[in-house]
Design an enzyme around this catalytic site. Structure first.
Site, PDB file in Angstrom:
ATOM      1  N   CYS A   1       0.809  -1.223   0.000  1.00  0.00           N
ATOM      2  CA  CYS A   1       0.000   0.000   0.000  1.00  0.00           C
ATOM      3  C   CYS A   1       0.843   1.274   0.000  1.00  0.00           C
ATOM      4  O   CYS A   1       0.338   2.348  -0.367  1.00  0.00           O
ATOM      5  CB  CYS A   1      -0.941   0.004   1.197  1.00  0.00           C
ATOM      6  SG  CYS A   1      -1.936  -1.497   1.335  1.00  0.00           S
TER       7      CYS A   1
ATOM      8  N   HIS B   1      -3.154   6.941   1.733  1.00  0.00           N
ATOM      9  CA  HIS B   1      -3.553   5.643   1.190  1.00  0.00           C
ATOM     10  C   HIS B   1      -5.030   5.415   1.486  1.00  0.00           C
ATOM     11  O   HIS B   1      -5.484   5.588   2.625  1.00  0.00           O
ATOM     12  CB  HIS B   1      -2.708   4.528   1.810  1.00  0.00           C
ATOM     13  CG  HIS B   1      -3.281   3.167   1.552  1.00  0.00           C
ATOM     14  ND1 HIS B   1      -3.660   2.740   0.292  1.00  0.00           N
ATOM     15  CD2 HIS B   1      -3.565   2.138   2.399  1.00  0.00           C
ATOM     16  CE1 HIS B   1      -4.148   1.520   0.382  1.00  0.00           C
ATOM     17  NE2 HIS B   1      -4.104   1.134   1.644  1.00  0.00           N
TER      18      HIS B   1
ATOM     19  N   ASN C   1     -10.175  -0.181  -1.526  1.00  0.00           N
ATOM     20  CA  ASN C   1      -8.735  -0.201  -1.278  1.00  0.00           C
ATOM     21  C   ASN C   1      -8.042  -0.800  -2.492  1.00  0.00           C
ATOM     22  O   ASN C   1      -8.146  -2.003  -2.750  1.00  0.00           O
ATOM     23  CB  ASN C   1      -8.441  -1.024  -0.020  1.00  0.00           C
ATOM     24  CG  ASN C   1      -6.974  -1.064   0.336  1.00  0.00           C
ATOM     25  OD1 ASN C   1      -6.108  -0.762  -0.483  1.00  0.00           O
ATOM     26  ND2 ASN C   1      -6.670  -1.468   1.571  1.00  0.00           N
TER      27      ASN C   1
END
Length: 315
Positions: free
Chosen positions: A113, A241, A271
């Site tokens: 990430c 993020h 995500n």
């Protein structure tokens, strides 16, 4: 060594979308359950015939077109991804082939990430040192290919996509457009976010990640601002993020960026791991929500419990 800047951005998401109602037909969940816990409404899902390098190449092509550049103008391709199934050729080489590039250096980075902000810093350092003239930096992930669709704690989180940035030297006499990076990791907590096994599967310890992110990251994000000579109040944008709205909103508040637009693309995209920051930034710029030259904090965190952040000037 000269400074660098982001010359242009681009993003791409697959056409197919998956709503919370669609997921409720697959697992024991509901729109209310998902929204209240992670804030996500929809996510984009790539098909079996849409590999990670294809997503990356579409985003890269858009960035090149926006910058008015051709494949021959790039001599370094960096792709941040943790979901490429094949080991060789790497994703960056496949992207270069898709775009018809001549002889670029091609590197993949796997910092999950936090991959894009690590790759952006690497490109900044490489161009500053004169080892590359112009770099193409991409975050691309196909998280839906590594998720267990019977696990309601993880399958509701993820989506697919890619975002890209062109990094080039700033003209002589201009201030750098990419600030110094602050990066690091918490190796002893690497187990908190994992993509492991055969076939690989995404798993995480959600509460551990939430506590770490909301308690430890605000101070780190402020340090990233300080390295650029700015305060959080100076920021026009904050692009974290896109993991979970319940992490993004309190984290942005604790940073103290009271005048900044906070990216909330997780609501529409889920995500997307390394793709989340460049994709969210590209959308903000495309919609005109961040003016050219404005300072924005990019901060990636998560997989490996690694983190990296820097302040950039919006192209």
């Amino acid at each position: 060594m000269t400074g660098t800047r982001i010359a242009a951005l681009g993003h791409y998401q697959p056409a197919k979308t998956l709503t919370n109602e669609d997921l409720a037909a697959l697992v024991d969940t509901s729109d209310e359950w998902i929204r209240s816990r992670v804030g996500i409404r929809t996510r984009h899902v790539a098909g079996p015939d849409e590999p990670v390098d294809e997503l990356a190449a579409y985003a890269a092509g858009k960035a090149l077109a926006t910058a008015g550049l051709g494949p021959e103008d790039i001599d370094l391709v960096l792709v941040a991804t943790s979901t490429a199934i094949d080991r060789s050729p790497n994703t960056a080489a496949r992207v270069a082939a898709r775009l018809g590039m001549r002889s670029p250096a091609t590197l993949d980075l796997n910092v999950v990430c936090a991959g894009f902000t690590h790759a952006l810093a690497t490109a900044d350092h490489t161009v500053r040192a004169g080892a590359a003239r112009r770099a193409l930096v991409i975050g691309a992930d196909k998280m839906t290919e590594v998720v267990d669709w019977s696990d309601r704690t993880t399958c509701v989180l993820v989506g697919d996509g890619a975002g890209a940035a062109i990094v080039e030297p700033v003209p002589e006499g201009q201030e750098p457009g990419i600030g110094p990076v602050l990066w690091g990791s918490v190796p002893e907590m690497g187990h908190a976010v994992r993509i492991e096994g055969t076939p690989p599967r995404f798993a995480q310890e959600g509460q551990s990640v939430y506590r770490w992110a909301t308690q430890q990251l605000p101070a780190l994000a402020r340090q990233a601002c300080e390295r650029s000579g700015l305060t959080p109040e100076d920021l026009a944008g904050v692009v974290l993020h896109q993991a979970n709205l319940r992490i993004i909103e309190p984290l942005a508040a604790k940073i103290g960026a009271v005048n900044a637009i906070v990216a909330r693309d997780v609501v529409e995209s889920g995500n997307t791991s390394a793709a989340s920051i460049p994709m969210a930034l590209s959308k903000l710029v495309e919609r005109g929500e961040l003016p050219s030259g404005a300072p924005a904090l990019l901060f990636g965190f998560g997989g490996n419990l690694s983190y990296a952040g820097q302040v950039v000037r919006v192209p």
